[in-house]
Design a protein around this motif. Sequence first.
Motif, PDB file in Angstrom:
ATOM      1  N   ILE A 227      -8.607   9.441  30.602  1.00  0.00           N
ATOM      2  CA  ILE A 227      -7.196   9.840  30.679  1.00  0.00           C
ATOM      3  C   ILE A 227      -6.942  10.843  29.565  1.00  0.00           C
ATOM      4  CG2 ILE A 227      -4.804   9.057  30.433  1.00  0.00           C
ATOM      5  CD1 ILE A 227      -5.659   6.318  31.404  1.00  0.00           C
ATOM      6  N   SER A 228      -6.355  12.005  29.912  1.00  0.00           N
ATOM      7  CA  SER A 228      -6.020  12.987  28.873  1.00  0.00           C
ATOM      8  C   SER A 228      -4.715  13.677  29.248  1.00  0.00           C
ATOM      9  CB  SER A 228      -7.153  14.006  28.710  1.00  0.00           C
ATOM     10  OG  SER A 228      -7.293  14.783  29.878  1.00  0.00           O
ATOM     11  N   CYS A 229      -4.210  14.556  28.350  1.00  0.00           N
ATOM     12  CA  CYS A 229      -2.868  15.110  28.545  1.00  0.00           C
ATOM     13  C   CYS A 229      -2.806  16.127  29.691  1.00  0.00           C
ATOM     14  CB  CYS A 229      -2.359  15.734  27.252  1.00  0.00           C
ATOM     15  SG  CYS A 229      -2.954  17.408  26.929  1.00  0.00           S
ATOM     16  N   ARG A 230      -3.946  16.771  29.995  1.00  0.00           N
ATOM     17  CA  ARG A 230      -4.082  17.760  31.074  1.00  0.00           C
ATOM     18  C   ARG A 230      -3.344  19.082  30.824  1.00  0.00           C
ATOM     19  NH1 ARG A 230      -7.511  15.086  33.795  1.00  0.00           N
ATOM     20  NH2 ARG A 230      -7.102  12.929  34.331  1.00  0.00           N
TER      21      ARG A 230
ATOM     22  N   TRP B 105     -12.518  20.561  28.760  1.00  0.00           N
ATOM     23  CA  TRP B 105     -13.071  19.712  27.700  1.00  0.00           C
ATOM     24  C   TRP B 105     -12.139  18.516  27.477  1.00  0.00           C
ATOM     25  CZ3 TRP B 105     -17.824  20.321  25.362  1.00  0.00           C
ATOM     26  CH2 TRP B 105     -18.523  21.487  25.714  1.00  0.00           C
ATOM     27  N   ASP B 106     -11.846  17.791  28.574  1.00  0.00           N
ATOM     28  CA  ASP B 106     -10.885  16.684  28.548  1.00  0.00           C
ATOM     29  C   ASP B 106     -11.150  15.704  27.405  1.00  0.00           C
ATOM     30  OD1 ASP B 106     -10.873  17.979  30.989  1.00  0.00           O
ATOM     31  OD2 ASP B 106     -10.648  16.175  32.203  1.00  0.00           O
ATOM     32  N   SER B 107     -12.446  15.416  27.169  1.00  0.00           N
ATOM     33  CA  SER B 107     -12.767  14.370  26.195  1.00  0.00           C
ATOM     34  C   SER B 107     -12.578  14.831  24.747  1.00  0.00           C
ATOM     35  CB  SER B 107     -14.180  13.835  26.421  1.00  0.00           C
ATOM     36  OG  SER B 107     -15.124  14.893  26.445  1.00  0.00           O
ATOM     37  N   LEU B 108     -12.205  16.110  24.524  1.00  0.00           N
ATOM     38  CA  LEU B 108     -11.862  16.567  23.182  1.00  0.00           C
ATOM     39  C   LEU B 108     -10.349  16.552  22.964  1.00  0.00           C
ATOM     40  CD1 LEU B 108     -14.300  19.602  22.640  1.00  0.00           C
ATOM     41  CD2 LEU B 108     -14.469  17.314  21.668  1.00  0.00           C
ATOM     42  N   CYS B 109      -9.588  16.241  24.009  1.00  0.00           N
ATOM     43  CA  CYS B 109      -8.122  16.169  23.936  1.00  0.00           C
ATOM     44  C   CYS B 109      -7.724  15.093  22.922  1.00  0.00           C
ATOM     45  CB  CYS B 109      -7.587  15.812  25.322  1.00  0.00           C
ATOM     46  SG  CYS B 109      -5.798  15.535  25.381  1.00  0.00           S
ATOM     47  N   THR B 110      -6.698  15.368  22.099  1.00  0.00           N
ATOM     48  CA  THR B 110      -6.311  14.381  21.075  1.00  0.00           C
ATOM     49  C   THR B 110      -5.783  13.094  21.709  1.00  0.00           C
ATOM     50  OG1 THR B 110      -4.186  15.490  20.919  1.00  0.00           O
ATOM     51  CG2 THR B 110      -5.811  16.011  19.217  1.00  0.00           C
ATOM     52  N   SER B 111      -5.316  13.175  22.965  1.00  0.00           N
ATOM     53  CA  SER B 111      -4.793  11.952  23.597  1.00  0.00           C
ATOM     54  C   SER B 111      -5.816  11.316  24.543  1.00  0.00           C
ATOM     55  CB  SER B 111      -3.492  12.265  24.344  1.00  0.00           C
ATOM     56  OG  SER B 111      -3.754  13.131  25.429  1.00  0.00           O
ATOM     57  N   TYR B 112      -7.085  11.737  24.457  1.00  0.00           N
ATOM     58  CA  TYR B 112      -8.097  11.228  25.390  1.00  0.00           C
ATOM     59  C   TYR B 112      -8.335   9.722  25.211  1.00  0.00           C
ATOM     60  CZ  TYR B 112     -12.301  11.070  28.263  1.00  0.00           C
ATOM     61  OH  TYR B 112     -13.205  10.780  29.253  1.00  0.00           O
TER      62      TYR B 112
ATOM     63  N   ASN C 155      -6.141  10.188  38.237  1.00  0.00           N
ATOM     64  CA  ASN C 155      -7.453   9.559  38.085  1.00  0.00           C
ATOM     65  C   ASN C 155      -8.021   8.994  39.384  1.00  0.00           C
ATOM     66  OD1 ASN C 155      -6.257   9.640  35.321  1.00  0.00           O
ATOM     67  ND2 ASN C 155      -8.285   8.859  34.827  1.00  0.00           N
ATOM     68  N   ILE C 156      -7.236   9.087  40.458  1.00  0.00           N
ATOM     69  CA  ILE C 156      -7.657   8.547  41.749  1.00  0.00           C
ATOM     70  C   ILE C 156      -8.464   9.602  42.515  1.00  0.00           C
ATOM     71  CG2 ILE C 156      -6.791   7.847  44.029  1.00  0.00           C
ATOM     72  CD1 ILE C 156      -6.434   5.736  41.901  1.00  0.00           C
ATOM     73  N   LEU C 157      -9.688   9.245  42.919  1.00  0.00           N
ATOM     74  CA  LEU C 157     -10.533  10.175  43.678  1.00  0.00           C
ATOM     75  C   LEU C 157     -11.065   9.478  44.929  1.00  0.00           C
ATOM     76  CD1 LEU C 157     -12.661  11.598  40.717  1.00  0.00           C
ATOM     77  CD2 LEU C 157     -10.740  12.717  41.842  1.00  0.00           C
ATOM     78  N   PRO C 158     -11.229  10.215  46.036  1.00  0.00           N
ATOM     79  CA  PRO C 158     -11.797   9.581  47.226  1.00  0.00           C
ATOM     80  C   PRO C 158     -13.251   9.168  46.997  1.00  0.00           C
ATOM     81  CG  PRO C 158     -11.581  11.960  47.540  1.00  0.00           C
ATOM     82  CD  PRO C 158     -10.934  11.642  46.232  1.00  0.00           C
ATOM     83  N   ILE C 159     -13.660   8.085  47.634  1.00  0.00           N
ATOM     84  CA  ILE C 159     -15.049   7.619  47.536  1.00  0.00           C
ATOM     85  C   ILE C 159     -15.910   8.454  48.485  1.00  0.00           C
ATOM     86  CG2 ILE C 159     -16.585   5.696  48.128  1.00  0.00           C
ATOM     87  CD1 ILE C 159     -14.502   3.776  47.143  1.00  0.00           C
TER      88      ILE C 159
ATOM     89  N   LEU D  51     -28.805  19.616  17.270  1.00  0.00           N
ATOM     90  CA  LEU D  51     -28.346  18.224  17.384  1.00  0.00           C
ATOM     91  C   LEU D  51     -26.976  18.253  18.045  1.00  0.00           C
ATOM     92  CD1 LEU D  51     -29.340  16.991  13.797  1.00  0.00           C
ATOM     93  CD2 LEU D  51     -30.730  17.033  15.885  1.00  0.00           C
ATOM     94  N   LEU D  52     -26.884  17.705  19.251  1.00  0.00           N
ATOM     95  CA  LEU D  52     -25.675  17.856  20.061  1.00  0.00           C
ATOM     96  C   LEU D  52     -24.993  16.517  20.317  1.00  0.00           C
ATOM     97  CD1 LEU D  52     -27.410  20.140  22.706  1.00  0.00           C
ATOM     98  CD2 LEU D  52     -25.789  20.933  20.970  1.00  0.00           C
ATOM     99  N   GLY D  53     -23.730  16.430  19.954  1.00  0.00           N
ATOM    100  CA  GLY D  53     -22.945  15.248  20.291  1.00  0.00           C
ATOM    101  C   GLY D  53     -22.369  15.407  21.679  1.00  0.00           C
ATOM    102  N   SER D  54     -22.189  14.289  22.376  1.00  0.00           N
ATOM    103  CA  SER D  54     -21.616  14.357  23.717  1.00  0.00           C
ATOM    104  C   SER D  54     -20.777  13.117  23.959  1.00  0.00           C
ATOM    105  CB  SER D  54     -22.736  14.446  24.758  1.00  0.00           C
ATOM    106  OG  SER D  54     -22.221  14.759  26.030  1.00  0.00           O
ATOM    107  N   TYR D  55     -19.630  13.302  24.578  1.00  0.00           N
ATOM    108  CA  TYR D  55     -18.728  12.171  24.812  1.00  0.00           C
ATOM    109  C   TYR D  55     -18.047  12.351  26.164  1.00  0.00           C
ATOM    110  CZ  TYR D  55     -15.029   8.765  23.735  1.00  0.00           C
ATOM    111  OH  TYR D  55     -14.180   7.690  23.754  1.00  0.00           O
ATOM    112  N   MET D  56     -18.389  11.467  27.090  1.00  0.00           N
ATOM    113  CA  MET D  56     -17.822  11.536  28.434  1.00  0.00           C
ATOM    114  C   MET D  56     -17.945  12.944  29.018  1.00  0.00           C
ATOM    115  SD  MET D  56     -16.866   8.395  29.044  1.00  0.00           S
ATOM    116  CE  MET D  56     -15.624   8.383  30.326  1.00  0.00           C
ATOM    117  N   GLY D  57     -16.865  13.479  29.649  1.00  0.00           N
ATOM    118  CA  GLY D  57     -16.918  14.811  30.243  1.00  0.00           C
ATOM    119  C   GLY D  57     -15.576  15.110  30.895  1.00  0.00           C
ATOM    120  N   GLY D  58     -15.472  16.233  31.572  1.00  0.00           N
ATOM    121  CA  GLY D  58     -14.196  16.645  32.159  1.00  0.00           C
ATOM    122  C   GLY D  58     -14.076  16.250  33.623  1.00  0.00           C
TER     123      GLY D  58
END
Length: 286
Positions: free
Chosen positions: A35-38, A47-54, A75-79, A230-237
């Motif tokens: 969840i982010s501010c969008r 870069w959703d996961s860098l959002c301050t409200s992520y 956040n709802i996506l079809p299966i 050396l690369l950090g990674s956190y979730m994704g967009g």
Amino acid sequence: MPHISGSDIAGEIAEFGTLVTGHIAGEKVLVAPGISCRICEYCANGWDSLCTSYKIIGNETQGGYAECVAVPRENILPIPDKLSFEEASSVPLVFLTAWHMLVTRADLKAGETVLVWAAGSGVGSAAIQVAKVLGAKVVATAGSDEKTEKARKLGADWVINHHTQEVPEEVKRVTNGAKVNVVFDHIGTATWEKSMRSMAPGGRLVNCGVTSGGKAEVDIRYVFVRQFSLLGSYMGGMGELLKVLKFFEDGRLKPVVDSVFPLQDAAKAQERMEKSQHFGKIVLKV
Ligand SMILES: [Zn+2]
């Protein structure tokens, strides 16, 4: 507290708010875990996961170990057509994470070699598949002969037993001395030094977690002389998740479901994971 865990969720829409359009009750959906501010610069650039409200659903909000869960409409996506609820709930977080690590952060290319630590983990089992889709060669590690076999079936070209074999030496051996271009790590302390020794000059180490601890020693001489990244990674967009989901429609990526437990056996499911008995995702079903 009390906290409800669970970041990967699939199910039917029970009801929605009056401002939500484009959905019907009973629709089969999965939930994007971030969840982010969008509207900020990071969100707008994917870069959703860098959002301050992520926030990760089930981590910083109440999650999916439940009969019902409330999430934002975005956040709802079809299966994807071919997937059951159990399979769909095994996809979002781990495949998004593996994609962001290998594609967006490490820029893994066809013909390169990647070392994937702990093939039996959710992210590990996703990473093997994503790397193969990209045309890379995969050296995976696993903690038992049974898991070694499963990692091979997922597409790993070589599998090392990290309990009985020396990983850097084996990496060197199977790559004919070349070592790997990318290391995919989520273990931290226990694997860090071995990862550094497994990388070819110009290698990229990408990390998304520290299940064994967050402290490690770095010999900076190796980093600059061999020009490591050396690369950090956190979730994704969200855009990356939409891209990943397409690969499930034609079966190029497959969910890896280890086991399915009824919701009331959540403690047993957690125990299975803590003891590293699983290969892939453990699903709780209502
Ligand atoms: Zn934002």
